[in-house]
Design a protein around this motif. Structure first.
Motif, PDB file in Angstrom:
ATOM      1  N   UNK A  72      82.538  69.054  63.800  1.00 27.08           N
ATOM      2  CA  UNK A  72      81.802  67.899  63.272  1.00 27.08           C
ATOM      3  C   UNK A  72      82.554  67.226  62.121  1.00 27.08           C
ATOM      4  N   UNK A  73      83.168  67.989  61.261  1.00 23.38           N
ATOM      5  CA  UNK A  73      83.926  67.409  60.150  1.00 23.38           C
ATOM      6  C   UNK A  73      85.074  66.564  60.680  1.00 23.38           C
ATOM      7  N   UNK A  74      85.762  67.063  61.687  1.00 18.95           N
ATOM      8  CA  UNK A  74      86.863  66.303  62.295  1.00 18.95           C
ATOM      9  C   UNK A  74      86.348  65.039  62.957  1.00 18.95           C
ATOM     10  N   UNK A  75      85.181  65.133  63.591  1.00 16.06           N
ATOM     11  CA  UNK A  75      84.591  63.958  64.242  1.00 16.06           C
ATOM     12  C   UNK A  75      84.291  62.866  63.227  1.00 16.06           C
ATOM     13  N   UNK A  76      83.683  63.267  62.102  1.00 15.92           N
ATOM     14  CA  UNK A  76      83.357  62.280  61.075  1.00 15.92           C
ATOM     15  C   UNK A  76      84.631  61.682  60.475  1.00 15.92           C
ATOM     16  N   UNK A  77      85.598  62.531  60.185  1.00 16.27           N
ATOM     17  CA  UNK A  77      86.863  62.054  59.613  1.00 16.27           C
ATOM     18  C   UNK A  77      87.544  61.060  60.542  1.00 16.27           C
ATOM     19  N   UNK A  78      87.583  61.386  61.827  1.00 20.50           N
ATOM     20  CA  UNK A  78      88.242  60.509  62.801  1.00 20.50           C
ATOM     21  C   UNK A  78      87.480  59.202  62.962  1.00 20.50           C
ATOM     22  N   UNK A  79      86.147  59.277  62.974  1.00 14.77           N
ATOM     23  CA  UNK A  79      85.353  58.055  63.162  1.00 14.77           C
ATOM     24  C   UNK A  79      85.553  57.099  61.983  1.00 14.77           C
ATOM     25  N   UNK A  80      85.527  57.634  60.764  1.00 14.67           N
ATOM     26  CA  UNK A  80      85.728  56.787  59.586  1.00 14.67           C
ATOM     27  C   UNK A  80      87.127  56.171  59.610  1.00 14.67           C
ATOM     28  N   UNK A  81      88.108  56.980  59.964  1.00 17.54           N
ATOM     29  CA  UNK A  81      89.483  56.468  60.024  1.00 17.54           C
ATOM     30  C   UNK A  81      89.608  55.359  61.052  1.00 17.54           C
ATOM     31  N   UNK A  82      88.937  55.508  62.204  1.00 21.76           N
ATOM     32  CA  UNK A  82      89.011  54.460  63.231  1.00 21.76           C
ATOM     33  C   UNK A  82      88.345  53.179  62.747  1.00 21.76           C
ATOM     34  N   UNK A  83      87.219  53.294  62.053  1.00 22.60           N
ATOM     35  CA  UNK A  83      86.569  52.098  61.496  1.00 22.60           C
ATOM     36  C   UNK A  83      87.515  51.393  60.534  1.00 22.60           C
ATOM     37  N   UNK A  84      88.160  52.175  59.689  1.00 24.84           N
ATOM     38  CA  UNK A  84      89.092  51.620  58.706  1.00 24.84           C
ATOM     39  C   UNK A  84      90.268  50.924  59.389  1.00 24.84           C
ATOM     40  N   UNK A  85      90.784  51.542  60.439  1.00 25.53           N
ATOM     41  CA  UNK A  85      91.943  50.963  61.127  1.00 25.53           C
ATOM     42  C   UNK A  85      91.585  49.677  61.854  1.00 25.53           C
ATOM     43  N   UNK A  86      90.389  49.625  62.433  1.00 20.79           N
ATOM     44  CA  UNK A  86      89.974  48.379  63.084  1.00 20.79           C
ATOM     45  C   UNK A  86      89.773  47.270  62.048  1.00 20.79           C
ATOM     46  N   UNK A  87      89.247  47.629  60.870  1.00 22.49           N
ATOM     47  CA  UNK A  87      89.118  46.637  59.802  1.00 22.49           C
ATOM     48  C   UNK A  87      90.490  46.125  59.387  1.00 22.49           C
ATOM     49  N   UNK A  88      91.451  47.033  59.287  1.00 27.30           N
ATOM     50  CA  UNK A  88      92.818  46.642  58.944  1.00 27.30           C
ATOM     51  C   UNK A  88      93.368  45.680  59.998  1.00 27.30           C
ATOM     52  N   UNK A  89      93.149  46.001  61.265  1.00 25.93           N
ATOM     53  CA  UNK A  89      93.621  45.115  62.343  1.00 25.93           C
ATOM     54  C   UNK A  89      92.958  43.750  62.263  1.00 25.93           C
ATOM     55  N   UNK A  90      91.663  43.721  61.934  1.00 23.18           N
ATOM     56  CA  UNK A  90      90.959  42.443  61.811  1.00 23.18           C
ATOM     57  C   UNK A  90      91.613  41.576  60.728  1.00 23.18           C
ATOM     58  N   UNK A  91      91.919  42.195  59.574  1.00 24.40           N
ATOM     59  CA  UNK A  91      92.561  41.447  58.490  1.00 24.40           C
ATOM     60  C   UNK A  91      93.935  40.941  58.919  1.00 24.40           C
ATOM     61  N   UNK A  92      94.690  41.794  59.595  1.00 24.38           N
ATOM     62  CA  UNK A  92      96.027  41.399  60.016  1.00 24.38           C
ATOM     63  C   UNK A  92      95.986  40.322  61.096  1.00 24.38           C
ATOM     64  N   UNK A  93      94.966  40.366  61.943  1.00 25.01           N
ATOM     65  CA  UNK A  93      94.858  39.397  63.030  1.00 25.01           C
ATOM     66  C   UNK A  93      94.734  37.975  62.493  1.00 25.01           C
ATOM     67  N   UNK A  94      93.891  37.777  61.476  1.00 27.04           N
ATOM     68  CA  UNK A  94      93.747  36.439  60.890  1.00 27.04           C
ATOM     69  C   UNK A  94      95.077  35.949  60.333  1.00 27.04           C
ATOM     70  N   UNK A  95      95.752  36.822  59.610  1.00 26.39           N
ATOM     71  CA  UNK A  95      97.010  36.449  58.989  1.00 26.39           C
ATOM     72  C   UNK A  95      98.055  36.056  60.032  1.00 26.39           C
ATOM     73  N   UNK A  96      98.232  36.889  61.041  1.00 27.94           N
ATOM     74  CA  UNK A  96      99.299  36.648  62.011  1.00 27.94           C
ATOM     75  C   UNK A  96      98.934  35.546  63.004  1.00 27.94           C
ATOM     76  N   UNK A  97      97.647  35.385  63.316  1.00 27.16           N
ATOM     77  CA  UNK A  97      97.264  34.271  64.177  1.00 27.16           C
ATOM     78  C   UNK A  97      97.483  32.950  63.459  1.00 27.16           C
TER      79      UNK A  97
END
Length: 267
Positions: A72-97
């Motif tokens: 469960x700890x790994x699941x939570x850690x991975x889920x939070x990291x994935x949310x963070x990475x998608x947010x990072x991609x969203x920020x980068x998408x605006x910039x590069x588009x």
């Protein structure tokens, strides 16, 4: 009693609070940590996970294989990291588009041609969306570098102010170059005839400073320093002339160098 109508913000007004952003992120390192979680969980398919540098593909794999993590700890850690990475991609998408749109326009692509690429219905909508994307790359220096509102009007105003600042900076640089073109020969002449100017005191000190900065006088700081040193040398020579009643130079060439320096720094 009726509540007063809420005033809408002017379209050019910057955001009142800077948005929280992920900012710079070592994405390969984060993906590597998530890969390790799957290896520790003995995910039998982890060998097919894209490389750490392939962010989008790796995130898709991690999403599809989230069930491979049993802890469960790994699941939570991975889920939070994935949310963070998608947010990072969203920020980068605006910039590069936004940059992609700029490149397209620079090579003659019409707004009408960008309608399907920007997922809008009209050329005017493509233009407005492009300006909103551009807001992700801009800050308003006149208001403490706060982010620019995602409206075409705000972006245009920020671009106008940035262009005005750039023009002012260019004028300042041109003026500094013009002054340096006048000052450098005068400073060199002072050094060439310093034997007729040295006083074993303040004048000598400032001539030494001129000699130190003049050979490599290129940066704005060095240009300012050179003028400061020449002004100081002239000031000390004038002071010596007032206190002694004698010319500050002991040779005609040195006197000419002094006169030329005094004219430049007071002009």
């Amino acid at each position: 009693m009726a509540r007063p109508a809420r005033k809408s913000a002017a379209p050019t007004k910057p955001l009142l609070k800077p948005p929280v952003r992920i900012g710079n992120l070592d994405t390969a390192a984060v993906i590597g940590e998530l890969r390790q979680l799957h290896e520790d969980a003995e995910d039998e398919n982890v060998g097919g996970m894209p490389a750490d540098e392939e962010l989008f593909g790796a995130l898709l794999y991690l999403e599809a294989s989230a069930g491979a993590l049993k802890n469960e700890k790994a699941q939570r850690q991975a889920a939070i990291a994935r949310v963070r990475m998608w947010q990072y991609l969203r920020e980068q998408a605006d910039l590069h588009q936004a940059r992609a749109v700029e490149h397209a326009r620079a090579v003659g692509v019409e707004w009408a041609d960008l309608v399907p690429a920007l997922a809008v219905n009209t050329p005017s909508a493509a233009y407005n969306k492009a300006k909103r994307l551009k807001a992700a790359t801009l800050t308003d220096a006149s208001r403490g570098d706060r982010p620019v509102r995602r409206t075409p009007e705000a972006v245009l105003e920020a671009e106008r102010r940035a262009a005005a600042r750039a023009a002012a900076d260019r004028r300042a640089e041109e003026e500094a170059a013009r002054r340096h073109a006048l000052l450098a020969p005068v400073a060199l002449r002072l050094l060439e005839h310093r034997s007729g100017l040295d006083d074993d005191g303040e004048v000598t000190y400032w001539l030494d400073q001129i000699a130190a900065v003049l050979p490599s006088c290129q940066t704005p700081t060095q240009l300012v320093s050179l003028r400061t040193y020449v002004e100081a040398a002239v000031r000390e020579m004038r002071k010596r002339e007032r206190t002694t009643g004698r010319p500050p130079a002991s040779t005609p060439q040195a006197q000419f160098a002094y006169a030329a320096a005094a004219e430049v720094v007071t002009g």
